[in-house]
Scaffold this motif. Structure first.
Motif, PDB file in Angstrom:
ATOM      1  N   LYS A  29       1.674   2.514  -3.993  1.00 19.55           N
ATOM      2  CA  LYS A  29       1.832   1.068  -3.989  1.00 19.55           C
ATOM      3  C   LYS A  29       2.593   0.632  -5.239  1.00 19.55           C
ATOM      4  O   LYS A  29       2.259   0.986  -6.350  1.00 19.55           O
ATOM      5  CB  LYS A  29       0.460   0.392  -3.950  1.00 19.55           C
ATOM      6  CG  LYS A  29       0.538  -1.122  -3.831  1.00 19.55           C
ATOM      7  CD  LYS A  29      -0.860  -1.725  -3.719  1.00 19.55           C
ATOM      8  CE  LYS A  29      -0.793  -3.247  -3.598  1.00 19.55           C
ATOM      9  NZ  LYS A  29      -2.131  -3.855  -3.442  1.00 19.55           N
ATOM     10  N   GLY A  30       3.641  -0.178  -5.019  1.00 21.08           N
ATOM     11  CA  GLY A  30       4.500  -0.618  -6.117  1.00 21.08           C
ATOM     12  C   GLY A  30       5.734   0.234  -6.324  1.00 21.08           C
ATOM     13  O   GLY A  30       6.642  -0.175  -7.051  1.00 21.08           O
ATOM     14  N   ASP A  31       5.821   1.436  -5.704  1.00 17.96           N
ATOM     15  CA  ASP A  31       6.992   2.291  -5.844  1.00 17.96           C
ATOM     16  C   ASP A  31       8.068   1.890  -4.838  1.00 17.96           C
ATOM     17  O   ASP A  31       7.800   1.218  -3.832  1.00 17.96           O
ATOM     18  CB  ASP A  31       6.620   3.759  -5.618  1.00 17.96           C
ATOM     19  CG  ASP A  31       5.690   4.266  -6.705  1.00 17.96           C
ATOM     20  OD1 ASP A  31       5.563   3.574  -7.728  1.00 17.96           O
ATOM     21  OD2 ASP A  31       5.088   5.335  -6.509  1.00 17.96           O
ATOM     22  N   SER A  32       9.296   2.320  -5.119  1.00 13.32           N
ATOM     23  CA  SER A  32      10.399   2.033  -4.202  1.00 13.32           C
ATOM     24  C   SER A  32      11.408   3.167  -4.253  1.00 13.32           C
ATOM     25  O   SER A  32      11.479   3.903  -5.231  1.00 13.32           O
ATOM     26  CB  SER A  32      11.086   0.711  -4.561  1.00 13.32           C
ATOM     27  OG  SER A  32      11.693   0.797  -5.839  1.00 13.32           O
ATOM     28  N   LYS A  33      12.194   3.278  -3.188  1.00  9.58           N
ATOM     29  CA  LYS A  33      13.261   4.261  -3.080  1.00  9.58           C
ATOM     30  C   LYS A  33      14.488   3.582  -2.501  1.00  9.58           C
ATOM     31  O   LYS A  33      14.384   2.718  -1.628  1.00  9.58           O
ATOM     32  CB  LYS A  33      12.848   5.422  -2.161  1.00  9.58           C
ATOM     33  CG  LYS A  33      11.898   6.412  -2.789  1.00  9.58           C
ATOM     34  CD  LYS A  33      12.628   7.305  -3.762  1.00  9.58           C
ATOM     35  CE  LYS A  33      11.717   8.409  -4.270  1.00  9.58           C
ATOM     36  NZ  LYS A  33      12.412   9.275  -5.225  1.00  9.58           N
TER      37      LYS A  33
ATOM     38  N   GLY B 256       5.591   6.396   7.740  1.00 10.21           N
ATOM     39  CA  GLY B 256       4.259   6.783   8.162  1.00 10.21           C
ATOM     40  C   GLY B 256       3.326   5.598   8.309  1.00 10.21           C
ATOM     41  O   GLY B 256       2.431   5.600   9.159  1.00 10.21           O
ATOM     42  N   ASP B 257       3.497   4.565   7.490  1.00 11.67           N
ATOM     43  CA  ASP B 257       2.705   3.332   7.581  1.00 11.67           C
ATOM     44  C   ASP B 257       3.668   2.173   7.416  1.00 11.67           C
ATOM     45  O   ASP B 257       3.884   1.669   6.314  1.00 11.67           O
ATOM     46  CB  ASP B 257       1.619   3.301   6.505  1.00 11.67           C
ATOM     47  CG  ASP B 257       0.672   2.122   6.680  1.00 11.67           C
ATOM     48  OD1 ASP B 257       0.929   1.274   7.548  1.00 11.67           O
ATOM     49  OD2 ASP B 257      -0.320   2.060   5.924  1.00 11.67           O
ATOM     50  N   ALA B 258       4.307   1.777   8.505  1.00  8.47           N
ATOM     51  CA  ALA B 258       5.360   0.765   8.445  1.00  8.47           C
ATOM     52  C   ALA B 258       4.837  -0.577   7.959  1.00  8.47           C
ATOM     53  O   ALA B 258       5.581  -1.374   7.367  1.00  8.47           O
ATOM     54  CB  ALA B 258       6.008   0.611   9.819  1.00  8.47           C
ATOM     55  N   GLY B 259       3.534  -0.886   8.207  1.00  8.64           N
ATOM     56  CA  GLY B 259       2.995  -2.166   7.780  1.00  8.64           C
ATOM     57  C   GLY B 259       2.835  -2.284   6.284  1.00  8.64           C
ATOM     58  O   GLY B 259       2.619  -3.401   5.784  1.00  8.64           O
ATOM     59  N   ALA B 260       2.925  -1.180   5.519  1.00  7.09           N
ATOM     60  CA  ALA B 260       2.736  -1.232   4.073  1.00  7.09           C
ATOM     61  C   ALA B 260       4.034  -1.333   3.302  1.00  7.09           C
ATOM     62  O   ALA B 260       4.006  -1.447   2.075  1.00  7.09           O
ATOM     63  CB  ALA B 260       1.977   0.016   3.620  1.00  7.09           C
TER      64      ALA B 260
ATOM     65  N   GLY C 178       0.835  -1.199   0.000  1.00  2.00           N
ATOM     66  CA  GLY C 178       0.000   0.000   0.000  1.00  2.00           C
ATOM     67  C   GLY C 178       0.872   1.251   0.000  1.00  2.00           C
ATOM     68  O   GLY C 178       2.103   1.173   0.017  1.00  2.00           O
ATOM     69  N   ARG C 179       0.248   2.380  -0.003  1.00  2.00           N
ATOM     70  CA  ARG C 179       0.991   3.637  -0.021  1.00  2.00           C
ATOM     71  C   ARG C 179       1.442   3.997   1.391  1.00  2.00           C
ATOM     72  O   ARG C 179       0.799   3.655   2.374  1.00  2.00           O
ATOM     73  CB  ARG C 179       0.136   4.766  -0.589  1.00  2.00           C
ATOM     74  CG  ARG C 179      -1.141   5.045   0.167  1.00  2.00           C
ATOM     75  CD  ARG C 179      -1.978   6.126  -0.500  1.00  2.00           C
ATOM     76  NE  ARG C 179      -1.242   7.383  -0.587  1.00  2.00           N
ATOM     77  CZ  ARG C 179      -1.747   8.490  -1.091  1.00  2.00           C
ATOM     78  NH1 ARG C 179      -2.987   8.498  -1.582  1.00  2.00           N
ATOM     79  NH2 ARG C 179      -1.036   9.599  -1.117  1.00  2.00           N
ATOM     80  N   SER C 180       2.568   4.732   1.476  1.00  4.06           N
ATOM     81  CA  SER C 180       3.091   5.128   2.776  1.00  4.06           C
ATOM     82  C   SER C 180       3.931   6.373   2.616  1.00  4.06           C
ATOM     83  O   SER C 180       4.693   6.499   1.654  1.00  4.06           O
ATOM     84  CB  SER C 180       3.932   4.009   3.392  1.00  4.06           C
ATOM     85  OG  SER C 180       4.528   4.446   4.611  1.00  4.06           O
ATOM     86  N   TRP C 181       3.787   7.258   3.573  1.00  3.79           N
ATOM     87  CA  TRP C 181       4.657   8.432   3.606  1.00  3.79           C
ATOM     88  C   TRP C 181       5.966   8.038   4.267  1.00  3.79           C
ATOM     89  O   TRP C 181       6.009   7.310   5.263  1.00  3.79           O
ATOM     90  CB  TRP C 181       3.985   9.537   4.414  1.00  3.79           C
ATOM     91  CG  TRP C 181       4.919  10.712   4.659  1.00  3.79           C
ATOM     92  CD1 TRP C 181       5.178  11.743   3.828  1.00  3.79           C
ATOM     93  CD2 TRP C 181       5.713  10.934   5.831  1.00  3.79           C
ATOM     94  NE1 TRP C 181       6.073  12.614   4.384  1.00  3.79           N
ATOM     95  CE2 TRP C 181       6.429  12.127   5.635  1.00  3.79           C
ATOM     96  CE3 TRP C 181       5.890  10.220   7.023  1.00  3.79           C
ATOM     97  CZ2 TRP C 181       7.309  12.638   6.579  1.00  3.79           C
ATOM     98  CZ3 TRP C 181       6.759  10.734   7.964  1.00  3.79           C
ATOM     99  CH2 TRP C 181       7.464  11.939   7.742  1.00  3.79           C
ATOM    100  N   ILE C 182       7.103   8.494   3.700  1.00  4.62           N
ATOM    101  CA  ILE C 182       8.411   8.192   4.285  1.00  4.62           C
ATOM    102  C   ILE C 182       9.258   9.453   4.276  1.00  4.62           C
ATOM    103  O   ILE C 182       9.039  10.378   3.485  1.00  4.62           O
ATOM    104  CB  ILE C 182       9.148   7.058   3.539  1.00  4.62           C
ATOM    105  CG1 ILE C 182       9.540   7.515   2.132  1.00  4.62           C
ATOM    106  CG2 ILE C 182       8.313   5.791   3.499  1.00  4.62           C
ATOM    107  CD1 ILE C 182      10.471   6.547   1.435  1.00  4.62           C
TER     108      ILE C 182
END
Length: 288
Positions: A235-239, A252-256, A214-218
């Motif tokens: 969702k599906g992105d990476s850094k 922001g949403d560690a479970g995602a 899912g989406r998450s703020w980092i």
């Protein structure tokens, strides 16, 4: 005997000159129309070319009028118009010249058709060069249109977004190759294994954050506290982030998300919606 009477009783005629004789005498002393215009032009310091350019009367007509030849004017109406124009150009009053012309040519003429005037006073066309300004504007518009068409045409593609924000030493990822029309179906969510970043350098800390579920703020910072990234991963992105000492993360949403540190996956069981603050160094994987 009475003075002033003839023997037969009639009076002697007045011996003074007739008025017509006086007019003839004044006419003999007065210069011609052409001569008056020529003298005024010379006194004004003007050439025939100067007068022609200022009045738009052709040079040949100016020469003819100064020689008292009014035939090239195209008629009395146009001759009078030329006289008025030339007199003003050489700074003399046109009224005496017009009166003299009318007296010499049988009075004020009746109007004549407009066609001879057009022929007599035809203005020489000016040669104009090509309009370079219009050509440049047209070329610029064409280039802008081509660039805009190329950008719009090239903007189409799949909806997958790839985001890479890195620290002191950026990592390089290969661009995705186009999928053939008859290629085998590809899993839209490939598993990220340790081999994905197994080549991470040992003298640096490498952290990869993937929004797998899912989406998450980092937010990510290097060892100097410099902000490397602050935003949302869809969702599906990476850094991927690298630094020579440490990487500080806020999820922001560690479970995602899934974390890979120095080539190994972090197996912590983060809860959905849980905010985590993590620090990783070259000796990890181990949450700080």
């Amino acid at each position: 005997m009475s003075i002033g009477n003839s023997p037969d009783g009639n009076s002697f005629e007045d011996e003074r000159p007739f008025e017509s004789d006086r007019e003839d005498a004044r006419s003999a002393d007065r210069p011609s129309i052409g001569r008056a215009l020529q003298q005024a032009r010379i006194e004004a310091g003007l050439t025939v070319d100067d007068v022609s350019n200022a009045t738009r009367v052709r040079i040949a007509i100016v020469h003819a009028i100064e020689q008292d030849n009014f035939a090239p004017c195209g008629g009395d109406v146009y001759a009078r118009g030329h006289l008025r124009t030339l007199a003003r150009a050489v700074r003399i009053d046109p009224a005496p010249l017009l009166a003299q012309y009318d007296a010499d040519h049988g009075g004020r003429p009746a109007p004549t058709p407009a066609a001879p005037l057009f022929e007599a006073e035809r203005i020489r066309p000016e040669r104009r060069g090509p309009n370079w300004t219009a050509a440049m504007v047209a070329a610029i518009v064409a280039v802008i249109g081509f660039v805009g068409f190329t950008v719009v045409k090239g903007s189409g593609g799949d909806g997958t977004k790839t985001q890479v924000a890195e620290g002191s030493t950026p990592s390089t990822s290969k661009p995705a190759s186009p999928t053939p029309k008859k290629a085998k179906p590809v899993d839209p969510k490939p598993d990220v294994s340790d081999s994905a970043i197994a080549a991470a350098p040992r003298d640096k800390v490498t952290v990869q954050v993937s929004a797998a579920d899912g989406r998450s703020w980092i937010s990510a910072k290097d060892h100097n506290g410099r902000l490397l990234f602050d935003g949302t991963l869809e969702k599906g992105d990476s850094k991927t982030f690298q630094d020579k000492e440490k990487i500080e993360l806020v999820l922001g949403d560690a479970g995602a998300v899934q974390l890979f540190v120095n080539g190994k996956q972090i197996q912590d069981e983060f809860q959905a919606g849980q905010v985590e603050r993590l620090t990783y160094t070259k000796g990890d994987p181990q949450a700080g």
